[in-house]
Design a protein around this motif. Structure first.
Motif, PDB file in Angstrom:
ATOM      1  N   VAL A 302      78.033  28.758  27.698  1.00  0.00           N
ATOM      2  CA  VAL A 302      79.085  29.488  26.975  1.00  0.00           C
ATOM      3  C   VAL A 302      78.781  29.558  25.481  1.00  0.00           C
ATOM      4  CG1 VAL A 302      80.865  28.917  28.669  1.00  0.00           C
ATOM      5  CG2 VAL A 302      80.540  27.436  26.688  1.00  0.00           C
ATOM      6  N   ILE A 303      77.947  28.648  24.975  1.00  0.00           N
ATOM      7  CA  ILE A 303      77.521  28.741  23.581  1.00  0.00           C
ATOM      8  C   ILE A 303      76.454  29.807  23.417  1.00  0.00           C
ATOM      9  CG2 ILE A 303      76.298  27.510  21.732  1.00  0.00           C
ATOM     10  CD1 ILE A 303      77.708  24.968  22.617  1.00  0.00           C
ATOM     11  N   ALA A 304      75.555  29.885  24.409  1.00  0.00           N
ATOM     12  CA  ALA A 304      74.419  30.812  24.301  1.00  0.00           C
ATOM     13  C   ALA A 304      74.773  32.228  24.740  1.00  0.00           C
ATOM     14  CB  ALA A 304      73.244  30.293  25.130  1.00  0.00           C
ATOM     15  N   THR A 305      75.725  32.376  25.640  1.00  0.00           N
ATOM     16  CA  THR A 305      76.076  33.689  26.193  1.00  0.00           C
ATOM     17  C   THR A 305      77.588  33.868  26.177  1.00  0.00           C
ATOM     18  OG1 THR A 305      76.203  32.850  28.456  1.00  0.00           O
ATOM     19  CG2 THR A 305      74.048  33.642  27.696  1.00  0.00           C
ATOM     20  N   PRO A 306      78.083  35.101  26.312  1.00  0.00           N
ATOM     21  CA  PRO A 306      79.538  35.307  26.390  1.00  0.00           C
ATOM     22  C   PRO A 306      80.120  34.564  27.589  1.00  0.00           C
ATOM     23  CG  PRO A 306      78.427  37.386  25.971  1.00  0.00           C
ATOM     24  CD  PRO A 306      77.350  36.393  26.270  1.00  0.00           C
ATOM     25  N   PRO A 307      81.255  33.886  27.414  1.00  0.00           N
ATOM     26  CA  PRO A 307      81.858  33.145  28.531  1.00  0.00           C
ATOM     27  C   PRO A 307      82.167  34.066  29.707  1.00  0.00           C
ATOM     28  CG  PRO A 307      82.894  32.555  26.449  1.00  0.00           C
ATOM     29  CD  PRO A 307      82.021  33.734  26.168  1.00  0.00           C
ATOM     30  N   SER A 308      82.018  33.534  30.900  1.00  0.00           N
ATOM     31  CA  SER A 308      82.296  34.289  32.118  1.00  0.00           C
ATOM     32  C   SER A 308      82.964  33.377  33.132  1.00  0.00           C
ATOM     33  CB  SER A 308      81.004  34.861  32.704  1.00  0.00           C
ATOM     34  OG  SER A 308      80.173  33.807  33.178  1.00  0.00           O
ATOM     35  N   LEU A 309      83.446  33.989  34.216  1.00  0.00           N
ATOM     36  CA  LEU A 309      84.052  33.192  35.272  1.00  0.00           C
ATOM     37  C   LEU A 309      83.074  32.166  35.820  1.00  0.00           C
ATOM     38  CD1 LEU A 309      86.069  35.817  37.383  1.00  0.00           C
ATOM     39  CD2 LEU A 309      86.981  33.955  36.021  1.00  0.00           C
ATOM     40  N   VAL A 310      81.821  32.574  35.992  1.00  0.00           N
ATOM     41  CA  VAL A 310      80.821  31.691  36.599  1.00  0.00           C
ATOM     42  C   VAL A 310      80.547  30.493  35.696  1.00  0.00           C
ATOM     43  CG1 VAL A 310      78.435  31.509  37.385  1.00  0.00           C
ATOM     44  CG2 VAL A 310      79.779  33.548  37.923  1.00  0.00           C
ATOM     45  N   THR A 311      80.353  30.738  34.411  1.00  0.00           N
ATOM     46  CA  THR A 311      79.998  29.626  33.519  1.00  0.00           C
ATOM     47  C   THR A 311      81.167  28.674  33.300  1.00  0.00           C
ATOM     48  OG1 THR A 311      80.502  31.019  31.600  1.00  0.00           O
ATOM     49  CG2 THR A 311      78.218  30.942  32.334  1.00  0.00           C
ATOM     50  N   VAL A 312      82.366  29.223  33.105  1.00  0.00           N
ATOM     51  CA  VAL A 312      83.523  28.366  32.817  1.00  0.00           C
ATOM     52  C   VAL A 312      83.979  27.616  34.069  1.00  0.00           C
ATOM     53  CG1 VAL A 312      85.929  28.309  32.064  1.00  0.00           C
ATOM     54  CG2 VAL A 312      84.276  29.780  30.884  1.00  0.00           C
ATOM     55  N   PHE A 313      84.228  28.350  35.137  1.00  0.00           N
ATOM     56  CA  PHE A 313      84.782  27.700  36.318  1.00  0.00           C
ATOM     57  C   PHE A 313      83.710  27.071  37.191  1.00  0.00           C
ATOM     58  CE2 PHE A 313      88.177  30.550  34.966  1.00  0.00           C
ATOM     59  CZ  PHE A 313      89.244  29.673  34.976  1.00  0.00           C
ATOM     60  N   GLY A 314      82.456  27.480  37.024  1.00  0.00           N
ATOM     61  CA  GLY A 314      81.378  26.753  37.683  1.00  0.00           C
ATOM     62  C   GLY A 314      81.248  25.355  37.120  1.00  0.00           C
ATOM     63  N   GLU A 375      84.238  27.039  24.862  1.00  0.00           N
ATOM     64  CA  GLU A 375      83.392  25.896  24.501  1.00  0.00           C
ATOM     65  C   GLU A 375      84.230  24.696  24.045  1.00  0.00           C
ATOM     66  OE1 GLU A 375      82.794  29.026  21.150  1.00  0.00           O
ATOM     67  OE2 GLU A 375      83.212  28.948  23.311  1.00  0.00           O
ATOM     68  N   ALA A 376      85.400  24.951  23.423  1.00  0.00           N
ATOM     69  CA  ALA A 376      86.259  23.844  23.008  1.00  0.00           C
ATOM     70  C   ALA A 376      86.837  23.127  24.221  1.00  0.00           C
ATOM     71  CB  ALA A 376      87.382  24.364  22.106  1.00  0.00           C
ATOM     72  N   LEU A 377      87.264  23.897  25.225  1.00  0.00           N
ATOM     73  CA  LEU A 377      87.825  23.296  26.431  1.00  0.00           C
ATOM     74  C   LEU A 377      86.763  22.499  27.186  1.00  0.00           C
ATOM     75  CD1 LEU A 377      90.078  22.888  28.487  1.00  0.00           C
ATOM     76  CD2 LEU A 377      89.425  25.083  29.525  1.00  0.00           C
ATOM     77  N   ILE A 378      85.608  23.100  27.410  1.00  0.00           N
ATOM     78  CA  ILE A 378      84.551  22.404  28.152  1.00  0.00           C
ATOM     79  C   ILE A 378      84.068  21.191  27.363  1.00  0.00           C
ATOM     80  CG2 ILE A 378      82.231  22.629  29.126  1.00  0.00           C
ATOM     81  CD1 ILE A 378      82.827  25.540  29.703  1.00  0.00           C
ATOM     82  N   GLY A 379      84.005  21.314  26.036  1.00  0.00           N
ATOM     83  CA  GLY A 379      83.590  20.188  25.221  1.00  0.00           C
ATOM     84  C   GLY A 379      84.535  19.004  25.349  1.00  0.00           C
ATOM     85  N   LEU A 380      85.858  19.264  25.385  1.00  0.00           N
ATOM     86  CA  LEU A 380      86.825  18.191  25.560  1.00  0.00           C
ATOM     87  C   LEU A 380      86.673  17.541  26.929  1.00  0.00           C
ATOM     88  CD1 LEU A 380      89.283  16.582  24.580  1.00  0.00           C
ATOM     89  CD2 LEU A 380      90.739  18.432  25.427  1.00  0.00           C
ATOM     90  N   MET A 381      86.501  18.348  27.961  1.00  0.00           N
ATOM     91  CA  MET A 381      86.308  17.805  29.304  1.00  0.00           C
ATOM     92  C   MET A 381      85.018  17.002  29.387  1.00  0.00           C
ATOM     93  SD  MET A 381      87.483  21.300  31.214  1.00  0.00           S
ATOM     94  CE  MET A 381      86.866  20.849  32.810  1.00  0.00           C
ATOM     95  N   LEU A 382      83.962  17.474  28.717  1.00  0.00           N
ATOM     96  CA  LEU A 382      82.695  16.746  28.713  1.00  0.00           C
ATOM     97  C   LEU A 382      82.843  15.396  28.010  1.00  0.00           C
ATOM     98  CD1 LEU A 382      79.668  16.532  29.280  1.00  0.00           C
ATOM     99  CD2 LEU A 382      79.255  17.887  27.206  1.00  0.00           C
ATOM    100  N   ALA A 383      83.612  15.357  26.935  1.00  0.00           N
ATOM    101  CA  ALA A 383      83.837  14.085  26.240  1.00  0.00           C
ATOM    102  C   ALA A 383      84.512  13.087  27.174  1.00  0.00           C
ATOM    103  CB  ALA A 383      84.685  14.322  24.991  1.00  0.00           C
ATOM    104  N   CYS A 384      85.505  13.536  27.935  1.00  0.00           N
ATOM    105  CA  CYS A 384      86.159  12.646  28.908  1.00  0.00           C
ATOM    106  C   CYS A 384      85.165  12.179  29.966  1.00  0.00           C
ATOM    107  CB  CYS A 384      87.319  13.381  29.582  1.00  0.00           C
ATOM    108  SG  CYS A 384      88.677  13.840  28.489  1.00  0.00           S
ATOM    109  N   ALA A 385      84.335  13.109  30.449  1.00  0.00           N
ATOM    110  CA  ALA A 385      83.361  12.764  31.483  1.00  0.00           C
ATOM    111  C   ALA A 385      82.340  11.755  30.980  1.00  0.00           C
ATOM    112  CB  ALA A 385      82.665  14.022  31.988  1.00  0.00           C
ATOM    113  N   LEU A 386      81.949  11.871  29.721  1.00  0.00           N
ATOM    114  CA  LEU A 386      80.975  10.937  29.153  1.00  0.00           C
ATOM    115  C   LEU A 386      81.552   9.532  29.015  1.00  0.00           C
ATOM    116  CD1 LEU A 386      79.325  13.225  26.443  1.00  0.00           C
ATOM    117  CD2 LEU A 386      78.223  12.320  28.504  1.00  0.00           C
TER     118      LEU A 386
END
Length: 413
Positions: A302-314, A375-386
């Motif tokens: 999502v940082i490198a390309t426009p966000p899409s259903l596949v990248t976000v919900f995948g 990217e903000a949403l996925i980043g927050l979820m990644l922080a929790c996962a880490l």
């Protein structure tokens, strides 16, 4: 080190039926979300605003968090069966109160009393651990969670249909029938699973202090709570991202929100199949690695390309699968840290999950309001996962320090 990775077990009492545990756990989820489609109808019927009506959800969650801190220790002192039956009786009576309530304050009081249904979810892991070795408990919890995952998907649909054809009170008629039926079923078929309870409250208090100082418990509990926190962060932030970034319709959003629950059910199924043969810490690390890998790839895309259903919900699908893989073992590990206080451990861990979910869902909603970017949403979820991965690695390190019981586990199988 606790018996987190050892196989020595006392003679087990009668095991509760898996179907009973599934129903008890699913009832907790259904009590929260089956009523959601009727929130507006109820507010209109009582003449209150939606903000006040939402106390039927937020207040309920707060009560369940507090009750778990009480129900768990009580079950260690008095036994699982009497505490569960008392909570089911209160729940059935409270459901009748909601059904017949003439005004909103009365309704809200009985709605909060419905929080006693959390005993089903809080005590099921303890009852499983009472009657199974640690790894087998993780496997069985995996199957319970897999079945429970269906509740959040089916509950609102059933509640919506009941409201459509019979009005908002129909959900509480269903709760009444469900609570009375569960009480009768458990009264007849559920045996006490914890005969070794504390002889005095002072002994229990000393044991509880040991639990609070137990590093194995905190490793498993933190892994579990941050895993659940990532899920709640997604639920709070995804609608804002879906509307402002992906331009999804409500129907599309509803389908996409279900992907993380579907992933969780699949991961829980895999855990049920394999957790019996794999050390708890290994299953936890595998699950957290799956979640972190998927979220990292999603964030990069999502940082490198426009966000899409596949990248976000995948990416969030990977979080769901990872949670399903690790949560049963983390739950089994938490209640195995001090077997005499499995109920207290389950209650404290459950309260941590609710509290962490409340904090991270609030943080996610505030962050997405200010910066509604994928990217903000996925980043927050990644922080929790880490953070949860770090806790899982800690548990695995503790396991390796005392040695795995692979040979004994294979022999028992």
């Amino acid at each position: 080190m606790s018996d987190l990775s050892t196989g020595a077990e006392p003679t087990a009492p009668p095991r509760p039926a898996l179907a009973t545990l599934v129903l008890l756990t699913a009832a907790s989820a259904l009590t929260l979300n089956m009523f959601l489609p009727s929130l507006g109808s109820m507010a209109a019927a009582f003449g209150v605003g939606n903000g006040l009506a939402s106390l039927a959800i937020g207040g309920y969650l707060g009560v369940t968090a507090a009750l778990q801190l009480i129900i768990g220790p009580l079950s260690d002192r008095l036994g699982r069966r009497p505490v569960l039956l008392a909570c089911l009786a209160i729940y059935a009576c409270a459901s009748v109160g909601c059904l017949l309530a003439p005004d909103f304050p009365t309704f809200l009081a009985f709605r909060l009393a419905q929080g006693t249904m959390i005993a089903g979810a809080a005590l099921s892991p303890a009852m499983i651990r009472d009657t199974h070795p640690a790894r087998e408990a993780a496997s069985r919890i995996g199957y319970v969670l897999m079945a429970m995952a269906i509740g959040p998907m089916v509950g609102p649909m059933v509640g919506g249909l009941l409201d459509e054809f019979f009005g908002w009170r129909a959900s509480f008629a269903a709760y009444t029938a469900f609570g009375a039926g569960l009480f009768a079923w458990c009264f007849v078929s559920l045996h006490e699973t914890f005969p070794g309870r504390a002889s005095t409250f002072s002994q229990q208090f000393r044991d509880y202090g040991e639990l609070l100082r137990n590093r194995d418990f905190w490793g498993c509990a933190l892994c579990l709570s941050f895993s659940v926190g990532g899920f709640y962060a997604f639920l709070a932030g995804a609608p804002l991202v879906a509307g402002s970034v992906l331009a999804l319709s409500p129907a599309q959003l509803g389908f996409c929100l279900g992907t993380i629950t579907g992933g969780f059910a699949f991961g829980s199924f895999l855990s049920g199949r394999f957790a019996k043969r794999v050390p708890l810490g290994v299953m936890m690390v595998i699950g957290r690695t799956v979640a972190c890998t998927g979220l990292t790839l999603g964030l990069a895309l999502v940082i490198a390309t426009p966000p899409s259903l596949v990248t976000v919900f995948g990416a969030t699908l990977c979080l769901g699968i990872g949670n399903g893989l690790s949560s049963p073992s983390a739950s089994a590990g938490a209640v195995s840290a001090h077997p005499r206080l499995a109920g207290s451990a389950a209650g404290l861990s459950g309260a941590l999950n609710v509290g962490m979910g409340a904090v991270l869902s609030t943080a996610s909603g505030a962050l997405m309001t200010l910066h509604p970017r994928a990217e903000a949403l996925i980043g927050l979820m990644l922080a929790c996962a880490l953070v949860s991965l770090a806790a899982a690695l800690w548990v695995r390190r503790r396991e390796r320090a005392v040695g795995d019981d692979d040979a004994e586990t294979r022999a028992a199988a």
